[in-house]
Design a protein around this motif. Structure first.
Motif, PDB file in Angstrom:
ATOM      1  N   ARG A 127       5.383 -25.840  15.208  1.00  0.00           N
ATOM      2  CA  ARG A 127       4.075 -25.250  15.475  1.00  0.00           C
ATOM      3  C   ARG A 127       3.635 -24.524  14.436  1.00  0.00           C
ATOM      4  NH1 ARG A 127       7.263 -22.560  20.471  1.00  0.00           N
ATOM      5  NH2 ARG A 127       6.741 -23.831  22.132  1.00  0.00           N
ATOM      6  N   ALA A 128       4.385 -24.292  13.280  1.00  0.00           N
ATOM      7  CA  ALA A 128       3.946 -23.654  12.042  1.00  0.00           C
ATOM      8  C   ALA A 128       2.910 -24.813  11.591  1.00  0.00           C
ATOM      9  CB  ALA A 128       5.286 -23.539  11.194  1.00  0.00           C
ATOM     10  N   LEU A 129       3.311 -26.266  11.319  1.00  0.00           N
ATOM     11  CA  LEU A 129       2.495 -27.203  11.148  1.00  0.00           C
ATOM     12  C   LEU A 129       1.202 -27.396  11.611  1.00  0.00           C
ATOM     13  CD1 LEU A 129       5.320 -29.832  10.483  1.00  0.00           C
ATOM     14  CD2 LEU A 129       3.562 -28.654   8.641  1.00  0.00           C
ATOM     15  N   GLN A 130       1.233 -27.189  13.144  1.00  0.00           N
ATOM     16  CA  GLN A 130       0.213 -27.477  14.000  1.00  0.00           C
ATOM     17  C   GLN A 130      -0.932 -26.217  13.751  1.00  0.00           C
ATOM     18  OE1 GLN A 130       1.269 -26.972  17.995  1.00  0.00           O
ATOM     19  NE2 GLN A 130      -0.904 -28.106  18.598  1.00  0.00           N
ATOM     20  N   ALA A 131      -0.262 -24.803  13.562  1.00  0.00           N
ATOM     21  CA  ALA A 131      -1.014 -23.632  13.314  1.00  0.00           C
ATOM     22  C   ALA A 131      -1.903 -23.787  11.916  1.00  0.00           C
ATOM     23  CB  ALA A 131      -0.103 -22.547  13.389  1.00  0.00           C
ATOM     24  N   MET A 132      -1.099 -24.521  11.005  1.00  0.00           N
ATOM     25  CA  MET A 132      -1.626 -24.156   9.630  1.00  0.00           C
ATOM     26  C   MET A 132      -2.802 -25.079   9.586  1.00  0.00           C
ATOM     27  SD  MET A 132       1.332 -23.922   6.903  1.00  0.00           S
ATOM     28  CE  MET A 132       2.467 -24.839   7.848  1.00  0.00           C
ATOM     29  N   ARG A 133      -2.868 -26.342  10.337  1.00  0.00           N
ATOM     30  CA  ARG A 133      -3.932 -27.356  10.294  1.00  0.00           C
ATOM     31  C   ARG A 133      -4.993 -26.885  11.112  1.00  0.00           C
ATOM     32  NH1 ARG A 133       0.793 -31.348  11.260  1.00  0.00           N
ATOM     33  NH2 ARG A 133       1.549 -32.146   9.169  1.00  0.00           N
ATOM     34  N   GLY A 134      -4.726 -26.006  11.930  1.00  0.00           N
ATOM     35  CA  GLY A 134      -5.885 -25.448  12.756  1.00  0.00           C
ATOM     36  C   GLY A 134      -6.690 -24.561  12.061  1.00  0.00           C
ATOM     37  N   HIS A 135      -5.845 -23.601  11.390  1.00  0.00           N
ATOM     38  CA  HIS A 135      -6.510 -22.554  10.775  1.00  0.00           C
ATOM     39  C   HIS A 135      -5.789 -22.168   9.288  1.00  0.00           C
ATOM     40  CE1 HIS A 135      -8.290 -18.518   9.580  1.00  0.00           C
ATOM     41  NE2 HIS A 135      -7.153 -18.135   9.731  1.00  0.00           N
ATOM     42  N   ARG A 136      -6.082 -22.582   8.289  1.00  0.00           N
ATOM     43  CA  ARG A 136      -5.358 -22.196   7.109  1.00  0.00           C
ATOM     44  C   ARG A 136      -4.955 -20.599   6.755  1.00  0.00           C
ATOM     45  NH1 ARG A 136      -5.170 -24.482   1.221  1.00  0.00           N
ATOM     46  NH2 ARG A 136      -4.482 -22.438  -0.010  1.00  0.00           N
ATOM     47  N   PRO A 137      -3.858 -20.507   6.693  1.00  0.00           N
ATOM     48  CA  PRO A 137      -3.510 -18.890   6.630  1.00  0.00           C
ATOM     49  C   PRO A 137      -3.748 -18.766   4.912  1.00  0.00           C
ATOM     50  CG  PRO A 137      -1.697 -19.818   7.149  1.00  0.00           C
ATOM     51  CD  PRO A 137      -2.607 -20.704   7.272  1.00  0.00           C
ATOM     52  N   ASP A 138      -3.780 -17.608   4.561  1.00  0.00           N
ATOM     53  CA  ASP A 138      -3.720 -17.016   3.156  1.00  0.00           C
ATOM     54  C   ASP A 138      -2.215 -17.283   2.359  1.00  0.00           C
ATOM     55  OD1 ASP A 138      -6.323 -16.572   2.979  1.00  0.00           O
ATOM     56  OD2 ASP A 138      -6.144 -14.838   4.003  1.00  0.00           O
ATOM     57  N   LEU A 139      -1.321 -17.171   3.487  1.00  0.00           N
ATOM     58  CA  LEU A 139       0.159 -17.114   2.831  1.00  0.00           C
ATOM     59  C   LEU A 139       0.946 -17.422   4.276  1.00  0.00           C
ATOM     60  CD1 LEU A 139       2.614 -16.204   1.036  1.00  0.00           C
ATOM     61  CD2 LEU A 139       2.199 -13.903   2.155  1.00  0.00           C
ATOM     62  N   LEU A 140       2.036 -18.255   3.920  1.00  0.00           N
ATOM     63  CA  LEU A 140       3.082 -18.632   4.915  1.00  0.00           C
ATOM     64  C   LEU A 140       4.291 -17.872   4.496  1.00  0.00           C
ATOM     65  CD1 LEU A 140       4.019 -20.363   7.305  1.00  0.00           C
ATOM     66  CD2 LEU A 140       4.542 -22.178   5.760  1.00  0.00           C
ATOM     67  N   LEU A 141       4.682 -17.122   5.775  1.00  0.00           N
ATOM     68  CA  LEU A 141       6.265 -16.695   5.486  1.00  0.00           C
ATOM     69  C   LEU A 141       7.063 -17.519   6.396  1.00  0.00           C
ATOM     70  CD1 LEU A 141       5.895 -12.868   5.848  1.00  0.00           C
ATOM     71  CD2 LEU A 141       6.048 -14.157   3.918  1.00  0.00           C
ATOM     72  N   LEU A 142       7.996 -18.499   5.663  1.00  0.00           N
ATOM     73  CA  LEU A 142       8.682 -19.620   6.633  1.00  0.00           C
ATOM     74  C   LEU A 142      10.182 -19.503   6.328  1.00  0.00           C
ATOM     75  CD1 LEU A 142       8.417 -22.388   7.600  1.00  0.00           C
ATOM     76  CD2 LEU A 142       8.517 -23.351   5.127  1.00  0.00           C
ATOM     77  N   ASP A 143      10.883 -19.247   7.581  1.00  0.00           N
ATOM     78  CA  ASP A 143      12.167 -19.168   7.771  1.00  0.00           C
ATOM     79  C   ASP A 143      12.714 -20.592   7.757  1.00  0.00           C
ATOM     80  OD1 ASP A 143      14.770 -18.553   8.636  1.00  0.00           O
ATOM     81  OD2 ASP A 143      14.425 -18.833  10.661  1.00  0.00           O
TER      82      ASP A 143
END
Length: 133
Positions: free
Chosen positions: A37-53
């Motif tokens: 879901r993280a990969l999908q979300a970033m492809r839909g709208h690039r955030p300024d920062l990813l906090l990744l577990d």
């Protein structure tokens, strides 16, 4: 308005805490609970920062980071790793894969927020430093 931050974390309490902290600091926050879901979300709208577990279901954080760094439109996105895995080998692997910073859980809200702000300003945390506690 502040930055757009995506949280990829599967522990609801941590997501709630981060959401409160970051929105109070003026940022827009979205959260997902799996690596895919993280990969999908970033492809839909690039955030300024990813906090990744790192310990995510479906696709772990190591794989998310590796894929992210391999996609030209996302490769330069700042990524802060949130992890309960604080061993040196894990930190080294995160750095090799292109993490900009990492914080071990549990973390200090003040320290996490200052590191987030530094990454958003285009800085890089000291990779050789001891992770936050």
């Amino acid at each position: 308005m502040g930055a757009s931050i995506l949280i990829a974390e599967d522990e609801p309490f941590i997501v709630e805490s981060l959401n409160f902290l970051l929105t109070r600091a003026g940022h827009r926050v979205d959260a997902v609970d799996t690596g895919s879901r993280a990969l999908q979300a970033m492809r839909g709208h690039r955030p300024d920062l990813l906090l990744l577990d790192i310990m995510l279901p479906e696709t772990n954080g190591f794989d998310v980071l590796r894929r992210l760094r391999g996609e030209p439109e996302l490769a330069d996105m700042p990524v802060m790793i949130l992890t309960a895995k604080g061993q040196e080998a894990d930190r080294n692997r995160m750095i090799e894969l292109g993490a900009d910073d990492f914080v071990t859980k549990p973390f200090s809200n003040k320290d996490l927020l200052s590191r987030v702000e530094m990454l958003l300003e285009g800085g890089r945390a000291a990779r050789g430093s001891t992770p936050s506690r």
